[in-house]
Motif scaffolding. Sequence first.
Motif, PDB file in Angstrom:
ATOM      1  N   ALA A  20      -5.994  16.622 -11.594  1.00  0.00           N
ATOM      2  CA  ALA A  20      -5.849  17.976 -11.030  1.00  0.00           C
ATOM      3  C   ALA A  20      -6.208  17.983  -9.547  1.00  0.00           C
ATOM      4  CB  ALA A  20      -6.736  18.958 -11.797  1.00  0.00           C
ATOM      5  N   PHE A  21      -7.298  17.308  -9.202  1.00  0.00           N
ATOM      6  CA  PHE A  21      -7.690  17.212  -7.792  1.00  0.00           C
ATOM      7  C   PHE A  21      -6.654  16.425  -6.986  1.00  0.00           C
ATOM      8  CE2 PHE A  21     -12.114  18.123  -9.300  1.00  0.00           C
ATOM      9  CZ  PHE A  21     -12.322  19.240  -8.507  1.00  0.00           C
ATOM     10  N   GLU A  22      -6.071  15.390  -7.616  1.00  0.00           N
ATOM     11  CA  GLU A  22      -5.047  14.587  -6.934  1.00  0.00           C
ATOM     12  C   GLU A  22      -3.793  15.418  -6.667  1.00  0.00           C
ATOM     13  OE1 GLU A  22      -2.316  11.747  -5.524  1.00  0.00           O
ATOM     14  OE2 GLU A  22      -4.487  11.983  -5.375  1.00  0.00           O
ATOM     15  N   ILE A  23      -3.412  16.243  -7.623  1.00  0.00           N
ATOM     16  CA  ILE A  23      -2.241  17.116  -7.449  1.00  0.00           C
ATOM     17  C   ILE A  23      -2.472  18.097  -6.302  1.00  0.00           C
ATOM     18  CG2 ILE A  23      -0.891  18.954  -8.545  1.00  0.00           C
ATOM     19  CD1 ILE A  23      -1.425  17.415 -11.226  1.00  0.00           C
ATOM     20  N   ALA A  25      -4.532  17.556  -3.808  1.00  0.00           N
ATOM     21  CA  ALA A  25      -4.544  16.731  -2.594  1.00  0.00           C
ATOM     22  C   ALA A  25      -3.128  16.424  -2.119  1.00  0.00           C
ATOM     23  CB  ALA A  25      -5.316  15.434  -2.850  1.00  0.00           C
ATOM     24  N   GLU A  26      -2.208  16.206  -3.073  1.00  0.00           N
ATOM     25  CA  GLU A  26      -0.809  15.968  -2.712  1.00  0.00           C
ATOM     26  C   GLU A  26      -0.198  17.211  -2.077  1.00  0.00           C
ATOM     27  OE1 GLU A  26       0.886  13.270  -2.747  1.00  0.00           O
ATOM     28  OE2 GLU A  26      -0.037  11.892  -4.160  1.00  0.00           O
ATOM     29  N   TYR A  27      -0.583  18.375  -2.575  1.00  0.00           N
ATOM     30  CA  TYR A  27      -0.029  19.621  -2.065  1.00  0.00           C
ATOM     31  C   TYR A  27      -0.481  19.885  -0.622  1.00  0.00           C
ATOM     32  CZ  TYR A  27       1.139  24.567  -1.645  1.00  0.00           C
ATOM     33  OH  TYR A  27       1.648  25.759  -1.217  1.00  0.00           O
ATOM     34  N   VAL A  28      -1.754  19.637  -0.352  1.00  0.00           N
ATOM     35  CA  VAL A  28      -2.279  19.898   0.997  1.00  0.00           C
ATOM     36  C   VAL A  28      -2.188  18.657   1.892  1.00  0.00           C
ATOM     37  CG1 VAL A  28      -3.843  21.666   0.132  1.00  0.00           C
ATOM     38  CG2 VAL A  28      -4.666  19.320   0.330  1.00  0.00           C
ATOM     39  N   ILE A  29      -1.648  17.551   1.322  1.00  0.00           N
ATOM     40  CA  ILE A  29      -1.473  16.272   2.034  1.00  0.00           C
ATOM     41  C   ILE A  29      -2.811  15.796   2.619  1.00  0.00           C
ATOM     42  CG2 ILE A  29       0.019  14.980   3.603  1.00  0.00           C
ATOM     43  CD1 ILE A  29       1.937  17.301   3.640  1.00  0.00           C
ATOM     44  N   PHE A  33      -8.279  11.826   0.318  1.00  0.00           N
ATOM     45  CA  PHE A  33      -8.484  12.102  -1.102  1.00  0.00           C
ATOM     46  C   PHE A  33      -7.410  11.415  -1.944  1.00  0.00           C
ATOM     47  CE2 PHE A  33     -10.925  15.661   0.642  1.00  0.00           C
ATOM     48  CZ  PHE A  33     -12.059  15.610  -0.152  1.00  0.00           C
ATOM     49  N   ILE A  34      -6.181  11.405  -1.457  1.00  0.00           N
ATOM     50  CA  ILE A  34      -5.084  10.752  -2.180  1.00  0.00           C
ATOM     51  C   ILE A  34      -5.369   9.260  -2.360  1.00  0.00           C
ATOM     52  CG2 ILE A  34      -2.651  10.086  -2.034  1.00  0.00           C
ATOM     53  CD1 ILE A  34      -2.141  12.785  -0.640  1.00  0.00           C
ATOM     54  N   THR A  70       1.642   0.292  -7.920  1.00  0.00           N
ATOM     55  CA  THR A  70       2.771   1.096  -7.438  1.00  0.00           C
ATOM     56  C   THR A  70       2.291   2.374  -6.773  1.00  0.00           C
ATOM     57  OG1 THR A  70       4.170   0.257  -9.236  1.00  0.00           O
ATOM     58  CG2 THR A  70       4.917   2.241  -8.100  1.00  0.00           C
ATOM     59  N   ASN A  71       1.329   3.046  -7.406  1.00  0.00           N
ATOM     60  CA  ASN A  71       0.785   4.281  -6.839  1.00  0.00           C
ATOM     61  C   ASN A  71       0.148   4.037  -5.472  1.00  0.00           C
ATOM     62  OD1 ASN A  71       1.566   5.965  -8.926  1.00  0.00           O
ATOM     63  ND2 ASN A  71      -0.332   5.678 -10.071  1.00  0.00           N
ATOM     64  N   ILE A  72      -0.539   2.909  -5.325  1.00  0.00           N
ATOM     65  CA  ILE A  72      -1.151   2.568  -4.039  1.00  0.00           C
ATOM     66  C   ILE A  72      -0.072   2.335  -2.977  1.00  0.00           C
ATOM     67  CG2 ILE A  72      -2.504   0.813  -2.809  1.00  0.00           C
ATOM     68  CD1 ILE A  72      -4.108   0.422  -5.405  1.00  0.00           C
ATOM     69  N   LEU A  73       1.006   1.649  -3.367  1.00  0.00           N
ATOM     70  CA  LEU A  73       2.083   1.347  -2.419  1.00  0.00           C
ATOM     71  C   LEU A  73       2.873   2.598  -2.018  1.00  0.00           C
ATOM     72  CD1 LEU A  73       3.396  -1.991  -3.987  1.00  0.00           C
ATOM     73  CD2 LEU A  73       2.180  -1.733  -1.816  1.00  0.00           C
ATOM     74  N   PHE A  74       2.844   3.627  -2.867  1.00  0.00           N
ATOM     75  CA  PHE A  74       3.539   4.871  -2.542  1.00  0.00           C
ATOM     76  C   PHE A  74       2.769   5.714  -1.524  1.00  0.00           C
ATOM     77  CE2 PHE A  74       6.347   4.943  -6.472  1.00  0.00           C
ATOM     78  CZ  PHE A  74       7.518   4.987  -5.745  1.00  0.00           C
ATOM     79  N   ILE A  75       1.488   5.461  -1.364  1.00  0.00           N
ATOM     80  CA  ILE A  75       0.649   6.306  -0.512  1.00  0.00           C
ATOM     81  C   ILE A  75       1.118   6.348   0.950  1.00  0.00           C
ATOM     82  CG2 ILE A  75      -1.683   6.589   0.464  1.00  0.00           C
ATOM     83  CD1 ILE A  75      -2.782   5.648  -2.257  1.00  0.00           C
ATOM     84  N   PRO A  76       1.417   5.180   1.597  1.00  0.00           N
ATOM     85  CA  PRO A  76       1.802   5.237   3.022  1.00  0.00           C
ATOM     86  C   PRO A  76       3.092   6.001   3.303  1.00  0.00           C
ATOM     87  CG  PRO A  76       1.124   3.022   2.391  1.00  0.00           C
ATOM     88  CD  PRO A  76       1.260   3.792   1.122  1.00  0.00           C
TER      89      PRO A  76
END
Length: 228
Positions: A20-23, A25-29, A33-34, A70-76
């Motif tokens: 929930a916190f990650e979602i 964090a994605e919304y506010v970029i 935190f991501i 994969t999730n880590i590689l998607f971050i940048p």
Amino acid sequence: MQNRNDIIKTLTFCYFLIAAFEIIAEYVIAKSFICTLKPLITSTLIVIYCLKSDKKSKLFILVLGLSLLTNILFIPNTPSFLFYALVVFSIHRMLAIYLIFSLQKIKDFIPVAIATAPFLLIFFYLFMETPDIPEQSYYLLVIQNVLISLFAGISLSSYVMDDNKQNSILLISALLFVMLQFSVFIEKYFLTNEYQEFFRPLAMTFNTLAFFTFYKYVITAEKSADND
């Protein structure tokens, strides 16, 4: 045993709380935190599985580990990291399908082929209608479309041929993965740099639910195998 169940329940609550916190964090970029929360989600699920499962499948742990990478590689969110993420995720999806074949009792592949075909048509229609796909990612995306269609086809045909708890959970997981692939594809290639405040949280929501449901499927399949 009761103590272990309590720990699993607590970790499951933590899994969804972190998600929930990650979602958000994605919304506010919120990049910091991501970078912390995204790997923590999958790591928590690996711990939950190791506590819950008596078999502790190394293959499933590897599948989750590749998802974490994969999730880590998607971050940048750059073309080069996106390419590497697709490579790792392709391997992840192949191993996930192999895992399903090892857990499912599939004797007739004709229903699988019939169930796979509509997903192939939908994904490749979207693929062909998408402009400006990077050349280096072209064949990887073709492979991704085939793999997710096969994943969904196996799940749908298994459910239609034998509507039990194991196959129902697998179908739910597959549909969530299909929605995840749609949302990621649209964000990364179809509507590049548009509506990211909507698609990235949506993709993370599907990712969280899909992998947790897939974990539930693996646990159910392992218990079913023990009872046979």
